[in-house]
Design a protein around this motif. Sequence first.
Motif, PDB file in Angstrom:
ATOM      1  N   LEU A  18      29.765  48.612  75.948  1.00 18.51           N
ATOM      2  CA  LEU A  18      29.855  47.016  75.674  1.00 18.51           C
ATOM      3  C   LEU A  18      31.368  46.853  75.702  1.00 18.51           C
ATOM      4  O   LEU A  18      32.321  47.716  75.389  1.00 18.51           O
ATOM      5  N   ARG A  19      31.607  45.637  76.172  1.00 18.43           N
ATOM      6  CA  ARG A  19      32.966  45.103  75.886  1.00 18.43           C
ATOM      7  C   ARG A  19      33.125  44.096  74.987  1.00 18.43           C
ATOM      8  O   ARG A  19      32.466  43.123  75.323  1.00 18.43           O
ATOM      9  N   LEU A  20      33.949  43.987  74.002  1.00 17.85           N
ATOM     10  CA  LEU A  20      34.051  42.837  73.161  1.00 17.85           C
ATOM     11  C   LEU A  20      35.478  42.104  73.586  1.00 17.85           C
ATOM     12  O   LEU A  20      36.383  42.546  74.193  1.00 17.85           O
ATOM     13  N   ALA A  21      35.512  41.015  73.196  1.00 17.77           N
ATOM     14  CA  ALA A  21      36.720  40.194  73.663  1.00 17.77           C
ATOM     15  C   ALA A  21      36.880  39.371  72.100  1.00 17.77           C
ATOM     16  O   ALA A  21      35.901  38.752  71.344  1.00 17.77           O
ATOM     17  N   PHE A  71      36.656  54.531  72.845  1.00 16.04           N
ATOM     18  CA  PHE A  71      37.064  52.698  72.707  1.00 16.04           C
ATOM     19  C   PHE A  71      38.324  52.749  73.096  1.00 16.04           C
ATOM     20  O   PHE A  71      39.258  53.743  73.069  1.00 16.04           O
ATOM     21  N   THR A  72      38.398  51.802  73.849  1.00 16.51           N
ATOM     22  CA  THR A  72      39.819  51.375  74.417  1.00 16.51           C
ATOM     23  C   THR A  72      40.145  49.983  74.079  1.00 16.51           C
ATOM     24  O   THR A  72      39.346  48.899  74.411  1.00 16.51           O
ATOM     25  N   ILE A  73      41.354  49.652  73.431  1.00 18.10           N
ATOM     26  CA  ILE A  73      41.626  48.281  73.076  1.00 18.10           C
ATOM     27  C   ILE A  73      42.809  47.904  74.022  1.00 18.10           C
ATOM     28  O   ILE A  73      43.457  48.748  74.550  1.00 18.10           O
ATOM     29  N   MET A  86      34.045  49.750  74.738  1.00 16.43           N
ATOM     30  CA  MET A  86      33.383  50.631  73.897  1.00 16.43           C
ATOM     31  C   MET A  86      32.287  51.570  74.872  1.00 16.43           C
ATOM     32  O   MET A  86      31.357  50.851  75.337  1.00 16.43           O
ATOM     33  N   ASN A  87      32.729  52.841  74.998  1.00  7.96           N
ATOM     34  CA  ASN A  87      31.961  53.549  76.130  1.00  7.96           C
ATOM     35  C   ASN A  87      31.245  54.576  75.214  1.00  7.96           C
ATOM     36  O   ASN A  87      31.438  54.847  74.077  1.00  7.96           O
TER      37      ASN A  87
END
Length: 128
Positions: A18-21, A71-73, A86-87
């Motif tokens: 998922l990718r959060l913004a 996770f990558t920010i 989020m992987n």
Amino acid sequence: QVQLVESGGGLVQAGESLRLACTASGRTSTTSTMAWFRRAPGKEREFVAGTTWQPAVAHFIWYADSVRGRFTISRDNAKNTIYLQMNNLKPEDTAIYYCATTPRLLRGEVPVTDVDVWGQGTQVTVSS
């Protein structure tokens, strides 16, 4: 004052992504650090990832041990937005995820007490 709006939460299966913004509006010039936190059911809110915010400051990112490598920010100053990719999600990642800002320039875990603005939160649910 800064306002924060998160998006991108949802229900996924273990191993998915998922990718959060989080988009900021208002007086973002006072923000030095932006971060993601989460609160799992029955637990305290915990730090997940942080990033320096101002373009004139050296870009630095850091993570909680529980998400490092998965996770990558990232940030997009032109859009006033930070992201959390989020992987390989796990059921233990299930939580409400919050975006946060602080005027303090930090390069490590952001104490909850340093946060001056919180987003409303977005639910992430990972099924096994």
